[in-house]
Each structure stands twice: as C-alpha cells, then as structure tokens.
Design a protein around this motif. Structure first.
Motif, PDB file in Angstrom:
ATOM      1  N   ASN A 138      31.227 120.371 -89.656  1.00 51.32           N
ATOM      2  CA  ASN A 138      31.889 119.317 -88.887  1.00 51.32           C
ATOM      3  C   ASN A 138      31.077 119.031 -87.628  1.00 51.32           C
ATOM      4  O   ASN A 138      31.338 119.572 -86.550  1.00 51.32           O
ATOM      5  N   GLN A 139      30.073 118.160 -87.759  1.00 50.26           N
ATOM      6  CA  GLN A 139      29.187 117.867 -86.638  1.00 50.26           C
ATOM      7  C   GLN A 139      29.871 117.050 -85.540  1.00 50.26           C
ATOM      8  O   GLN A 139      29.351 116.975 -84.423  1.00 50.26           O
ATOM      9  N   THR A 140      31.034 116.457 -85.821  1.00 52.50           N
ATOM     10  CA  THR A 140      31.751 115.725 -84.778  1.00 52.50           C
ATOM     11  C   THR A 140      32.267 116.667 -83.688  1.00 52.50           C
ATOM     12  O   THR A 140      32.582 116.222 -82.578  1.00 52.50           O
ATOM     13  N   LEU A 141      32.331 117.973 -84.016  1.00 51.02           N
ATOM     14  CA  LEU A 141      32.806 118.960 -83.042  1.00 51.02           C
ATOM     15  C   LEU A 141      31.653 119.733 -82.390  1.00 51.02           C
ATOM     16  O   LEU A 141      31.893 120.606 -81.562  1.00 51.02           O
ATOM     17  N   GLN A 187      41.256 122.103 -84.339  1.00 53.85           N
ATOM     18  CA  GLN A 187      40.985 121.289 -85.534  1.00 53.85           C
ATOM     19  C   GLN A 187      39.892 121.877 -86.418  1.00 53.85           C
ATOM     20  O   GLN A 187      39.604 121.360 -87.510  1.00 53.85           O
ATOM     21  N   LEU A 188      39.260 122.945 -85.974  1.00 56.51           N
ATOM     22  CA  LEU A 188      38.200 123.582 -86.753  1.00 56.51           C
ATOM     23  C   LEU A 188      38.805 124.440 -87.858  1.00 56.51           C
ATOM     24  O   LEU A 188      39.738 125.216 -87.623  1.00 56.51           O
ATOM     25  N   GLN A 189      38.307 124.324 -89.066  1.00 60.94           N
ATOM     26  CA  GLN A 189      38.751 125.133 -90.205  1.00 60.94           C
ATOM     27  C   GLN A 189      37.649 126.086 -90.616  1.00 60.94           C
ATOM     28  O   GLN A 189      36.481 125.702 -90.687  1.00 60.94           O
ATOM     29  N   ARG A 244      34.451 123.723 -90.840  1.00 67.05           N
ATOM     30  CA  ARG A 244      34.562 122.296 -91.157  1.00 67.05           C
ATOM     31  C   ARG A 244      35.731 121.655 -90.415  1.00 67.05           C
ATOM     32  O   ARG A 244      36.536 122.341 -89.801  1.00 67.05           O
TER      33      ARG A 244
END
Length: 327
Positions: free
Chosen positions: A283-286, A313-315, A327
């Motif tokens: 998840n590069q948005t984070l 929100q990170l999994q 992700r």
C-alpha cells in the motif's frame, strides 16, 4: 583503498580468467598458451586481479575433488561400455568443464557475497552485530549486514566501510590519523567516537564525542563536526543534519530501533535491515505516513504489529513466518 561495485567489464575479465584456469588444469597447456596467458595477465592490473580471484575460486573447489556426487554413477547399460580413448576433443571438453565449474562457483559466491565484500576483513550477516578490538586499541562495532577492510601501517590507520554501518571508538595516536572511507567520502579522527552509515549515494555520520573532519568524495569540501552533531556526505557536498539527542545516537548498539516521525516506507526498510525474511509494503499510498516508536531488535514482529496500531488502515498478511505483506 576504495572499493568499486562490480562492473560488466570486471565480470567479463573474471570469466576470461576462469577460462584460462580451466585450460591450465586441462592436462594440455602448450608453451605458446603459457605465453598467451602471461601476456593476458600483463595487460593491466585488472587482468591480474581477475586472475588471482579465479585462482582463489579454483583452489576453493579443491575440497570437492574426489567426492562422490549423487547421480553421477553410470547407468547399468553404460557400466560395461569400454571407455573411449581420450583425444583432443576430450581435452577441450575437460577444459570447458573446468572453466564452467570455476565460473559457476564465481556466480554462486557473488550471489551470497558480492565481489566488493571479498576483500572484507570483518563482516556481519543480516540481524548480526559484532564488536572488534583492533591492534591499536581502537574498537569497531559492526551493525547488521556490514563489512570493513583494514589498512593499518606506520603512518595511518585507514578503514574502508564496504557496506552497512559501524561505530568507531578510536584510540588516541597523534602520529597516525584514523580515517574511515566509504568509496570517496572520508572521516578523519584522532581520538573520538562516531557512527558511520554507508548508503546509496551518501554517507551519514553521527559524532558522539571528540572532533572529526569530513571530506566529500570529490575532495572539494571539508567540514569539522563537534560532539553531538550529525552530517550527510554526498559526492560533492556535506550537509549538517538536525542535531539528534546524544542518547539517541547509534541506538542499535543497545539492541534498539527508533522511529522518530519516520515515513512508513522508510520504517519498513529499517525493519528489513534486521528482521529475517522480508516485509513488503504494497500500500504505497501509506508510504509517507509518519510514525514514531522505540522497538527491540530481537522482537521486530512486535514492531510490525505496532505499525498497524499507528496506521489503523494498514493490513498485515503473513504469507510465511519470513514473508509479511502490508497492504
């Protein structure tokens, strides 16, 4: 001495040197071939260096000679076949096989130990730390995945940090300066304690006590650091960094990993320096989300779990005990 990353030219020379070693041990090495080899070695220093590496690789294979290789026994239909006389074709074949074995060993070694590390006097694996006492009374502590090469003589004490990070506690000797180099940039000290971290394109320095003089790779800029200061050395510049707290310098020596407003992507990279296996951030948005925390190096799975606490929100998906996906 500075180390250069392996180039296509260096790899080609090593392949050629392995070919010469194979011919030399093929049982058919004519005088004219010996002369050609001598001329090849005399071409320049890089040819001779490749020859010495190829010889070392060949000698490293000696312990395998004569051992039974599973699957190498002849088939039943082959056992009673009369062996053919060895001719020129067989001699060439043996030479090619010898060269291939030498080259294969070179490739295998390069995969685990890149050529720039072959010259290391001391190194550490991922997750390992090592403290070394030097002949002059100085001490070097290697961080995870690090390597150094020593060059001490009567006039200078020089250490090349080939990879990674090291903390130096320097014994005073006014007649022999203590110099740490990282493929260009140099850190010069007399009696002091400092941390050096070699990164792609730059070298980070933290000075705990004493005074050191920094020099960039182009030898155009010099800067003196005082105790408590930090700097980053580039190819043609030296930049003073925000002054860290003295108690937070080189925390890895105490088995700790600290994030102080670090982007998540950089934090994951730091965890991967020490933790066995791989943590992958999908998840590069984070990736730019800032996080803080203090973690133990021997309990980095807890650090990964804490990332999810800091970024809800990170999994976290565990593929294997050694592969975690975020992700």
């Amino acid at each position: 001495m500075t180390s250069q990353p392996p180039t296509a030219a260096a790899e080609r020379l090593l392949d050629e040197a392995c070919g010469w070693v194979g011919k030399m041990h093929s049982g058919h090495f004519a005088p004219d071939a010996q002369q050609q080899l001598a001329a090849w070695r005399a071409t320049d220093a890089s040819h001779e260096q490749a020859w010495q590496k190829a010889l070392a690789l060949w000698q490293g294979m000696e312990q395998l000679r004569g051992r039974r290789i599973p699957g190498a026994e002849p088939l039943l239909t082959e056992r009673n076949r009369k062996p053919a006389a060895r001719g020129r074709h067989d001699i060439k074949r043996r030479a090619y096989l010898a060269a291939a074995c030498c080259a294969a060993l070179a490739v295998s070694l390069a995969a685990y130990y890149p050529p720039q590390l072959w010259q290391a006097d001391y190194l550490t694996q991922k997750g390992e730390q090592r403290r070394i006492s030097l002949a002059d009374g100085s001490r070097v502590t290697l961080n995870s995945g690090s390597a150094v090469e020593l060059h001490f003589d009567g006039t200078v004490r020089r250490i090349e940090l080939l990879q990674g990070e090291a903390f130096f506690e320097v014994a005073k000797d006014a007649d022999r300066p203590f110099i740490v180099s990282t493929d260009g940039p140099e850190i010069r000290a007399v009696g002091t304690a400092f941390d050096v971290h070699r990164l792609a394109g730059r070298t980070d320095v933290e000075l705990v006590e004493g005074v050191v003089e920094l020099q960039d790779a182009a030898h155009k800029h010099r800067l003196r650091l005082q105790a408590g200061q930090a700097a980053s050395i580039g190819a043609g510049n030296i930049d003073i960094q925000p002054q860290p707290r003295a108690e937070n310098m080189a925390l890895w020596r105490d088995g700790l990993l600290q994030f102080d407003g670090l982007p998540l992507g950089a934090a994951v990279a730091q965890i991967n320096r020490y933790r066995p296996g791989k943590v992958v951030l999908l998840n590069q948005t984070l990736a730019e989300t800032r996080i803080s925390g203090l973690f133990r190096l021997d309990a980095l799975d807890q650090a990964v779990t804490s990332l999810q606490t800091a970024v809800p929100q990170l999994q976290i998906v565990q593929i294997t005990p050694y592969l975690l996906v975020l992700r």
